[in-house]
Scaffold this motif. Structure first.
Motif, PDB file in Angstrom:
ATOM      1  N   LEU A 149       0.833  -1.213   0.000  1.00 54.30           N
ATOM      2  CA  LEU A 149       0.000   0.000   0.000  1.00 54.30           C
ATOM      3  C   LEU A 149       0.865   1.259   0.000  1.00 54.30           C
ATOM      4  CD1 LEU A 149      -2.802  -1.045   2.517  1.00 54.30           C
ATOM      5  CD2 LEU A 149      -3.049  -0.707   0.066  1.00 54.30           C
ATOM      6  N   ASN A 150       1.961   1.237   0.752  1.00 51.76           N
ATOM      7  CA  ASN A 150       2.864   2.397   0.747  1.00 51.76           C
ATOM      8  C   ASN A 150       3.505   2.584  -0.627  1.00 51.76           C
ATOM      9  OD1 ASN A 150       2.408   3.026   3.449  1.00 51.76           O
ATOM     10  ND2 ASN A 150       4.050   1.670   4.171  1.00 51.76           N
ATOM     11  N   THR A 154       3.006   5.922  -2.904  1.00 52.35           N
ATOM     12  CA  THR A 154       4.137   6.680  -3.430  1.00 52.35           C
ATOM     13  C   THR A 154       4.046   6.814  -4.947  1.00 52.35           C
ATOM     14  OG1 THR A 154       5.520   5.876  -1.606  1.00 52.35           O
ATOM     15  CG2 THR A 154       6.647   6.792  -3.522  1.00 52.35           C
ATOM     16  N   GLU A 155       3.690   5.710  -5.599  1.00 54.50           N
ATOM     17  CA  GLU A 155       3.589   5.742  -7.062  1.00 54.50           C
ATOM     18  C   GLU A 155       2.463   6.662  -7.508  1.00 54.50           C
ATOM     19  OE1 GLU A 155       4.843   4.735 -10.898  1.00 54.50           O
ATOM     20  OE2 GLU A 155       5.762   4.435  -8.922  1.00 54.50           O
ATOM     21  N   LEU A 159       2.691   9.998  -9.859  1.00 56.21           N
ATOM     22  CA  LEU A 159       1.883  10.181 -11.069  1.00 56.21           C
ATOM     23  C   LEU A 159       1.008  11.422 -10.969  1.00 56.21           C
ATOM     24  CD1 LEU A 159       0.830   6.483 -11.788  1.00 56.21           C
ATOM     25  CD2 LEU A 159       2.589   7.831 -12.941  1.00 56.21           C
ATOM     26  N   ALA A 160       0.499  11.695  -9.765  1.00 58.34           N
ATOM     27  CA  ALA A 160      -0.319  12.897  -9.586  1.00 58.34           C
ATOM     28  C   ALA A 160       0.511  14.155  -9.800  1.00 58.34           C
ATOM     29  CB  ALA A 160      -0.948  12.892  -8.199  1.00 58.34           C
ATOM     30  N   ASP A 161       1.760  14.139  -9.303  1.00 58.89           N
ATOM     31  CA  ASP A 161       2.639  15.293  -9.532  1.00 58.89           C
ATOM     32  C   ASP A 161       2.943  15.456 -11.021  1.00 58.89           C
ATOM     33  OD1 ASP A 161       2.657  15.727  -6.825  1.00 58.89           O
ATOM     34  OD2 ASP A 161       4.549  14.642  -6.485  1.00 58.89           O
ATOM     35  N   GLU A 162       3.195  14.342 -11.696  1.00 61.40           N
ATOM     36  CA  GLU A 162       3.450  14.424 -13.140  1.00 61.40           C
ATOM     37  C   GLU A 162       2.211  14.945 -13.877  1.00 61.40           C
ATOM     38  OE1 GLU A 162       4.783  10.725 -14.637  1.00 61.40           O
ATOM     39  OE2 GLU A 162       6.711  10.763 -13.548  1.00 61.40           O
TER      40      GLU A 162
END
Length: 245
Positions: A149-150, A154-155, A159-162
């Motif tokens: 889950l961690n 993190t992934e 992806l949200a930042d990208e």
């Protein structure tokens, strides 16, 4: 000792009966004082027996009191033991109730459907291949799920930042494109206004829109050709809009 006392009392009673048979007056005296019918030796023996009986009665009273005190002490000990047993029984009942409550809570937690069960995680094989074997061996099932889950969180943050960065670039490009389109629209309107201002000159020079020959310099469709060529050039140029201060 009690047998001797009983024998002495029987002797006194027999002597009293014998005296009463011989002399009624002496029988009345014997009835009022039974020891008078005894001989001195019997009277001495009887008195010694009375002393012994008194001592034994006192010892019996002492033993009776001791037995009473012992019984009361035993009763108190039994009451304290019963109270302690009731206390332990109540504690046992509380522990049993708490155990049942915890079992029900554990069952509810196991049956609870949480959102992590709906999250599409990467397969365990892929996750296991990405970490060290000794670290994987030290994990239990719960720790493995938390680590997955961690990793997923993190992934997804990455992806949200990208996505946010791409959206920002897209908005900037869209704004730049809108500015260029606005500049081209303005340039098109300015060209149309400029070509419209040529019409009085055309009328003054007698240049018709549909006439004219090839050798006339500016004649025939000369103005339209120039206008269309300028429009084509304006549309084909990579025109940068003026900087907005």
């Amino acid at each position: 000792m009690f047998e001797q006392l009983r024998s002495a009392i029987s002797t006194i009673a027999a002597a009293a009966d014998a005296v009463s048979d011989g002399d009624p007056n002496s029988g009345a005296a014997a009835a009022s004082n039974p020891l008078a019918a005894l001989s001195p030796s019997q009277r001495s023996e009887f008195e010694s027996l009375l002393d012994s009986v008194s001592v034994e009665l006192l010892e019996l009273q002492r033993l009776n009191r001791s037995a009473y005190l012992h019984a009361r002490g035993a009763k108190n000990v039994a009451a304290e033991a019963k109270q302690e047993m009731d206390k332990m029984f109540l504690l046992l009942q509380n522990l049993n109730y708490e155990r049942l409550h915890l079992r029900r809570e554990v069952a509810k937690c196991r049956e609870l459907e949480t959102i992590y069960q709906l999250v599409e995680l990467e397969p365990v094989e892929v996750f296991s291949a990405s970490i060290a074997s000794d670290e994987l061996a030290a994990m239990n099932e719960h720790q493995l799920m938390v680590a997955r889950l961690n990793r997923e969180m993190t992934e997804r943050k990455r992806l949200a930042d990208e996505e946010s960065s791409v959206r920002k670039q897209r908005e900037e490009l869209q704004k730049e494109l809108d500015d260029k389109n606005a500049y081209l629209d303005k340039l098109d309107r300015d060209l149309e206004a400029a070509f419209s201002s040529f019409k009085p000159l055309q009328d003054q020079l007698g240049i018709s829109e549909g006439g004219g020959g090839e050798g006339g310099g500016v004649g025939g469709n000369g103005v339209e050709v120039v206008q269309s060529e300028n429009i084509k050039v304006a549309e084909g140029m990579a025109v940068d809009p003026p900087a907005v201060s």
